[in-house]
Design a protein around this motif. Sequence first.
Motif, PDB file in Angstrom:
ATOM      1  N   GLU A 142      56.378  88.070  79.329  1.00 58.86           N
ATOM      2  CA  GLU A 142      56.238  88.208  77.864  1.00 58.86           C
ATOM      3  C   GLU A 142      56.411  89.768  77.610  1.00 58.86           C
ATOM      4  O   GLU A 142      56.802  90.146  76.493  1.00 58.86           O
TER       5      GLU A 142
ATOM      6  N   ILE B 142      63.321  93.471  73.397  1.00 56.63           N
ATOM      7  CA  ILE B 142      63.445  93.287  72.099  1.00 56.63           C
ATOM      8  C   ILE B 142      63.541  94.630  71.124  1.00 56.63           C
ATOM      9  O   ILE B 142      64.098  94.884  70.267  1.00 56.63           O
TER      10      ILE B 142
ATOM     11  N   GLU C  53      60.284  81.798  69.894  1.00 58.18           N
ATOM     12  CA  GLU C  53      61.227  82.241  69.079  1.00 58.18           C
ATOM     13  C   GLU C  53      61.276  81.039  68.108  1.00 58.18           C
ATOM     14  O   GLU C  53      60.532  79.985  68.092  1.00 58.18           O
TER      15      GLU C  53
ATOM     16  N   SER D 290      60.040  91.466  78.284  1.00 58.06           N
ATOM     17  CA  SER D 290      60.798  90.861  77.124  1.00 58.06           C
ATOM     18  C   SER D 290      60.488  91.625  75.569  1.00 58.06           C
ATOM     19  O   SER D 290      61.712  91.899  74.883  1.00 58.06           O
ATOM     20  N   ALA D 291      59.437  91.941  75.417  1.00 58.05           N
ATOM     21  CA  ALA D 291      59.099  92.489  74.291  1.00 58.05           C
ATOM     22  C   ALA D 291      59.425  93.854  74.326  1.00 58.05           C
ATOM     23  O   ALA D 291      60.161  94.356  73.171  1.00 58.05           O
TER      24      ALA D 291
ATOM     25  N   PHE E 140      63.228  86.276  67.613  1.00 55.91           N
ATOM     26  CA  PHE E 140      62.185  86.452  68.561  1.00 55.91           C
ATOM     27  C   PHE E 140      61.065  86.789  68.146  1.00 55.91           C
ATOM     28  O   PHE E 140      60.959  87.457  66.997  1.00 55.91           O
TER      29      PHE E 140
ATOM     30  N   ARG F 133      53.494  91.053  72.982  1.00 57.05           N
ATOM     31  CA  ARG F 133      53.852  90.127  73.749  1.00 57.05           C
ATOM     32  C   ARG F 133      54.941  89.274  73.143  1.00 57.05           C
ATOM     33  O   ARG F 133      54.769  89.047  71.829  1.00 57.05           O
ATOM     34  N   CYS F 134      56.055  88.941  73.774  1.00 58.51           N
ATOM     35  CA  CYS F 134      57.123  88.030  73.340  1.00 58.51           C
ATOM     36  C   CYS F 134      56.312  86.499  73.211  1.00 58.51           C
ATOM     37  O   CYS F 134      55.888  86.369  74.498  1.00 58.51           O
TER      38      CYS F 134
ATOM     39  N   LEU G 244      57.355  88.647  68.282  1.00 60.67           N
ATOM     40  CA  LEU G 244      56.501  89.535  68.947  1.00 60.67           C
ATOM     41  C   LEU G 244      55.025  89.591  68.441  1.00 60.67           C
ATOM     42  O   LEU G 244      54.910  89.535  67.057  1.00 60.67           O
TER      43      LEU G 244
ATOM     44  N   HIS H 276      58.977  88.836  63.362  1.00 60.72           N
ATOM     45  CA  HIS H 276      60.128  88.036  63.811  1.00 60.72           C
ATOM     46  C   HIS H 276      61.511  88.860  63.511  1.00 60.72           C
ATOM     47  O   HIS H 276      61.808  89.437  62.696  1.00 60.72           O
TER      48      HIS H 276
END
Length: 398
Positions: free
Chosen positions: A115, A122, A249, A118-119, A258, A245-246, A260, A287
């Motif tokens: 998570e 992004i 979606e 991934s954040a 996505f 953290r992601c 966050l 978003h």
Amino acid sequence: MDTKQGFFSTLKDDLIKSLLPASGATPISTLLRRRKKDHFPPLDLLFAERCPSRPTVEAMSPLKEGPEETECSFSVSSSSDLRLLLGVLGAPLAPLRVSITEPFPHLAIKDIPIETSSAHYILQQYIAASGGLKLQDSVYNSYAMGKVRMIASEFETANKLVRTRNPSKAAQSGGFVLWQMKPDMWYVELSLGGSKVHAGCNGKLVWRHTPWLGPHSAKGPPRPLRRALQGLDPRTTASMFMNSRCVGEKKINGEDCFILKICSDPSTLKSRSQGSAEIIRHVLLGHFSQKTGLLIHLEDSHLSRIQNNGGDAVYWETTINSFLDDYRPVEGIMIAHSGRSHVTLFKFGETAMSHTKTRMEEAWIIEEVAFNVPGLSMDCFIPPAELRFGSVTETCEE
């Protein structure tokens, strides 16, 4: 669970590919080429009739019977409604203190949760789509001016729902100016309906001046102005979500995004509380469009608890949903030139049937943006004299 695992697995594959040297195009370069072709339509007329595709705030389910729905001609012309609008929407703050001088973490996939990695990935896309880190770091001050329209659109109790009649006529018009300067300094002035709110930060102290309270400082550490995160300051926005953290979606206005998430830590919440007023949580969701990489929606949730003397506690929950539109480059940096916010102020806790819910709306258009304005200095961000010399005590957030 399978859907979530598949989502993070796909992100992980993209992250690994972006870290590997290759002669072909990277996800970020592909994103930049795609961004040049995108066109963002201008904002519709402020407070026009809502189209079916635009999300609206649903009325809360009644505790017993459905609330009686009526229309009323109440508007923000009264001092209490104007005070409510300016108090909630005038100068809200972000959940956390950030520093744009802190370096961004390197993209990695080892020894950190998926998570978190991934954040980071992004955010790298967001920084690239917004103009790039080198260009954003070259900005040492900024200026923005815009127009706003605000309205208190609904008031709901356990058995009654009152809506504003003719919202386009009842809405109040105004404007604002926002100045920012490194490190962590800002000043905003917003006028509406003949009243004006000033707020600022000199990097150490956040203060606000309202017609009904005068000058007062905010509890807790200095934090950015939320309005700056609404598409006006991508560098501060990226720093705000640096430790996010992601969490999945979601579609926003038909566009895949996505999500966050960041939360105020317990020590910050404690420092922002005072006396009988306790800040329980403050959460911010961003978003980010999967198509453009840009931030297109912010959801801000703030819950506080006030303990009455000898009585039950009263809870106040403020939720602000902001939609950012009309991204255009200004000196190479992507700026959202319009947007709208839907606000819900929910009071509950005394008795089961005594809750109240107030809904407000704001729409804004940015008219001018400039970077590295000559002559702007630290003197422009000095707090009022009453606060500098300690004659005004700190107040908890409304």
